[in-house]
Design a protein around this motif. Structure first.
Motif, mmCIF file in Angstrom:
data_model
loop_
_atom_site.group_PDB
_atom_site.id
_atom_site.type_symbol
_atom_site.label_atom_id
_atom_site.label_comp_id
_atom_site.label_asym_id
_atom_site.label_seq_id
_atom_site.Cartn_x
_atom_site.Cartn_y
_atom_site.Cartn_z
ATOM 1 N N ASP A 1 0.796 -1.232 0.000
ATOM 2 C CA ASP A 1 0.000 0.000 0.000
ATOM 3 C C ASP A 1 0.826 1.278 0.000
ATOM 4 O O ASP A 1 0.311 2.341 -0.372
ATOM 5 C CB ASP A 1 -0.933 0.015 1.222
ATOM 6 N N ILE A 2 2.083 1.188 0.409
ATOM 7 C CA ILE A 2 2.898 2.411 0.505
ATOM 8 C C ILE A 2 4.122 2.352 -0.399
ATOM 9 O O ILE A 2 4.316 3.207 -1.264
ATOM 10 C CB ILE A 2 3.319 2.673 1.967
ATOM 11 N N LEU A 3 4.950 1.341 -0.228
ATOM 12 C CA LEU A 3 6.212 1.304 -0.971
ATOM 13 C C LEU A 3 6.012 1.066 -2.460
ATOM 14 O O LEU A 3 6.641 1.741 -3.291
ATOM 15 C CB LEU A 3 7.126 0.224 -0.390
ATOM 16 N N VAL A 4 5.155 0.122 -2.823
ATOM 17 C CA VAL A 4 4.960 -0.174 -4.250
ATOM 18 C C VAL A 4 4.381 1.023 -5.011
ATOM 19 O O VAL A 4 4.901 1.381 -6.074
ATOM 20 C CB VAL A 4 4.081 -1.432 -4.424
ATOM 21 N N PRO A 5 3.318 1.694 -4.503
ATOM 22 C CA PRO A 5 2.854 2.900 -5.233
ATOM 23 C C PRO A 5 3.912 3.993 -5.329
ATOM 24 O O PRO A 5 3.993 4.690 -6.342
ATOM 25 C CB PRO A 5 1.654 3.373 -4.393
ATOM 26 N N MET A 6 4.732 4.152 -4.300
ATOM 27 C CA MET A 6 5.780 5.163 -4.348
ATOM 28 C C MET A 6 6.874 4.800 -5.352
ATOM 29 O O MET A 6 7.601 5.680 -5.828
ATOM 30 C CB MET A 6 6.404 5.351 -2.961
ATOM 31 N N SER A 7 6.996 3.528 -5.681
ATOM 32 C CA SER A 7 8.079 3.070 -6.556
ATOM 33 C C SER A 7 7.650 2.942 -8.010
ATOM 34 O O SER A 7 8.425 2.430 -8.821
ATOM 35 C CB SER A 7 8.593 1.708 -6.067
ATOM 36 N N ARG A 8 6.452 3.395 -8.370
ATOM 37 C CA ARG A 8 5.954 3.085 -9.707
ATOM 38 C C ARG A 8 6.783 3.736 -10.822
ATOM 39 O O ARG A 8 6.960 3.131 -11.875
ATOM 40 C CB ARG A 8 4.484 3.476 -9.843
ATOM 41 N N THR A 9 7.304 4.940 -10.601
ATOM 42 C CA THR A 9 8.133 5.537 -11.655
ATOM 43 C C THR A 9 9.464 4.797 -11.782
ATOM 44 O O THR A 9 9.984 4.633 -12.886
ATOM 45 C CB THR A 9 8.384 7.024 -11.372
ATOM 46 N N ASN A 10 10.030 4.360 -10.658
ATOM 47 C CA ASN A 10 11.254 3.563 -10.719
ATOM 48 C C ASN A 10 11.004 2.247 -11.429
ATOM 49 O O ASN A 10 11.836 1.785 -12.223
ATOM 50 C CB ASN A 10 11.790 3.303 -9.306
ATOM 51 N N MET A 11 9.847 1.634 -11.156
ATOM 52 C CA MET A 11 9.515 0.383 -11.815
ATOM 53 C C MET A 11 9.311 0.588 -13.305
ATOM 54 O O MET A 11 9.714 -0.258 -14.119
ATOM 55 C CB MET A 11 8.255 -0.224 -11.179
ATOM 56 N N ALA A 12 8.718 1.713 -13.683
ATOM 57 C CA ALA A 12 8.508 1.999 -15.102
ATOM 58 C C ALA A 12 9.835 2.163 -15.826
ATOM 59 O O ALA A 12 10.031 1.641 -16.938
ATOM 60 C CB ALA A 12 7.651 3.251 -15.268
ATOM 61 N N ALA A 13 10.762 2.898 -15.212
ATOM 62 C CA ALA A 13 12.076 3.081 -15.832
ATOM 63 C C ALA A 13 12.807 1.758 -15.975
ATOM 64 O O ALA A 13 13.390 1.461 -17.027
ATOM 65 C CB ALA A 13 12.901 4.069 -15.010
ATOM 66 N N LEU A 14 12.761 0.941 -14.935
ATOM 67 C CA LEU A 14 13.413 -0.365 -15.005
ATOM 68 C C LEU A 14 12.726 -1.284 -15.999
ATOM 69 O O LEU A 14 13.383 -2.069 -16.693
ATOM 70 C CB LEU A 14 13.434 -1.012 -13.621
ATOM 71 N N PHE A 15 11.397 -1.186 -16.094
ATOM 72 C CA PHE A 15 10.673 -2.049 -17.025
ATOM 73 C C PHE A 15 11.133 -1.804 -18.462
ATOM 74 O O PHE A 15 11.327 -2.756 -19.228
ATOM 75 C CB PHE A 15 9.166 -1.811 -16.908
ATOM 76 N N VAL A 16 11.289 -0.541 -18.831
ATOM 77 C CA VAL A 16 11.731 -0.234 -20.190
ATOM 78 C C VAL A 16 13.107 -0.837 -20.450
ATOM 79 O O VAL A 16 13.337 -1.489 -21.482
ATOM 80 C CB VAL A 16 11.765 1.297 -20.408
ATOM 81 N N ILE A 17 14.031 -0.640 -19.517
ATOM 82 C CA ILE A 17 15.391 -1.157 -19.694
ATOM 83 C C ILE A 17 15.402 -2.682 -19.734
ATOM 84 O O ILE A 17 16.054 -3.296 -20.593
ATOM 85 C CB ILE A 17 16.293 -0.633 -18.566
ATOM 86 N N LEU A 18 14.662 -3.306 -18.819
ATOM 87 C CA LEU A 18 14.678 -4.759 -18.728
ATOM 88 C C LEU A 18 13.927 -5.414 -19.879
ATOM 89 O O LEU A 18 14.296 -6.511 -20.314
ATOM 90 C CB LEU A 18 14.078 -5.194 -17.385
ATOM 91 N N PHE A 19 12.876 -4.768 -20.378
ATOM 92 C CA PHE A 19 12.164 -5.316 -21.526
ATOM 93 C C PHE A 19 13.083 -5.369 -22.742
ATOM 94 O O PHE A 19 13.126 -6.386 -23.459
ATOM 95 C CB PHE A 19 10.926 -4.471 -21.833
ATOM 96 N N ILE A 20 13.804 -4.290 -22.978
ATOM 97 C CA ILE A 20 14.736 -4.264 -24.116
ATOM 98 C C ILE A 20 15.854 -5.287 -23.910
ATOM 99 O O ILE A 20 16.286 -5.962 -24.853
ATOM 100 C CB ILE A 20 15.302 -2.850 -24.309
ATOM 101 N N TYR A 21 16.310 -5.413 -22.665
ATOM 102 C CA TYR A 21 17.333 -6.421 -22.350
ATOM 103 C C TYR A 21 16.834 -7.824 -22.694
ATOM 104 O O TYR A 21 17.547 -8.622 -23.327
ATOM 105 C CB TYR A 21 17.707 -6.311 -20.877
ATOM 106 N N GLY A 22 15.624 -8.147 -22.275
ATOM 107 C CA GLY A 22 15.079 -9.468 -22.560
ATOM 108 C C GLY A 22 14.789 -9.676 -24.034
ATOM 109 O O GLY A 22 15.004 -10.768 -24.578
#
Length: 278
Positions: A187-208
């Motif tokens: 309820d707190i940490l995951v919503p606060m991390s959504r922009t970090n997760m989005a940035a990592l998702f782009v990098i990791l998707f291209i990596y995969g």
């Protein structure tokens, strides 16, 4: 206040435009080559405008390919890229949460052991990793493509650094309200991390999506080939002639998913790299 736009302003933008055109020109040539015939490519000079065979060449690429249709290989790459991206983010979030918010013996030692794995990419540990996957019977499977590449020390480190900047008052307030550790996490940490997760998702998707060596090693069934493997297999061996329009069409198709991901998540990607939401 009106901003003064002097010569340096226009020269900077001119340089950016020239750089973009310089980078985009090979992609444009690949697209043009995917819309003409083999004879038009072989006969100089190569045309700079698209030809009339776009639908024909792209349809041939999607349903034909070399051993399997390009559509099947793109699906395999998509499943692999999504599995790696989501898996890395999920495991890294949980491991960073445990390292930051749980007090247990050897906490720092475990973190540095995770961090040291940055020096052991999959190419270095490829033989023992292959043996493990083979013993578990995961050759020629999505699980075999994804699981060995899921752990990420980089993502764990980034989430750990972000969690360490979260004020301790938030965790204390959650405990006062009766929230357990996982409730605080979801309820707190995951919503606060959504922009970090989005940035990592782009990098990791291209990596995969761009993985070549690992899929090449563990897939002997052509139906499990990825699109990067498929493009390599399309190049002729010996005296065979390459079907360049189909190869170029396949290359353009292979570019589309990463481009779509980057464009659709551009704002979140930039915010995740330069901003925080505390």
């Amino acid at each position: 206040m009106v901003e003064k736009r002097g010569l340096s302003y226009w020269l900077t933008h001119l340089g950016l435009i020239v750089g973009v055109l310089f980078i985009f020109f090979p992609i444009w040539l690949a697209f043009v080559a995917s819309t003409v015939t083999q004879a038009e490519i072989a006969r100089p000079p190569m045309p700079l405008l698209p030809g009339p065979h776009l639908v024909e060449n792209y349809s041939k690429a999607l349903v034909a390919g070399v051993n399997v249709p390009v559509a099947t290989m793109m699906l395999n790459s998509l499943v692999m890229a999504l599995g790696i991206a989501f898996g890395k983010i999920a495991i890294s979030l949980l491991s960073a949460f445990a390292i930051v918010y749980f007090r247990f013996p050897g906490r720092k030692a475990f973190f540095w052991l995770i961090f040291l794995t940055l020096m052991l990419p999959v190419e270095v540990r490829i033989v023992p990793t292959f043996e493990v996957i083979a013993n578990f019977g995961m050759l020629n499977s999505y699980s075999g493509l994804i699981l060995p590449l899921v752990a990420s020390a980089t993502a764990t480190f980034l989430f750990r650094q972000f969690f360490m900047t979260v004020p301790d008052e938030l965790a204390e307030a959650a405990r006062v309200d009766g929230a357990g550790p996982m409730r605080f996490f979801w309820d707190i940490l995951v919503p606060m991390s959504r922009t970090n997760m989005a940035a990592l998702f782009v990098i990791l998707f291209i990596y995969g999506w761009n993985q070549y060596l690992w899929p090449l090693l563990i897939t002997t069934n052509p139906e499990m080939n990825t699109i990067v493997m498929g493009i390599k297999q399309m190049f002729p061996s010996g005296d065979d002639l390459a079907d360049w329009p189909v190869i170029m069409a396949t290359s353009i198709l292979a570019m589309l998913p990463p481009v779509i991901v980057v464009i659709s998540m551009q704002k979140l990607f930039i915010r995740g790299l330069v901003d925080s939401e505390k």
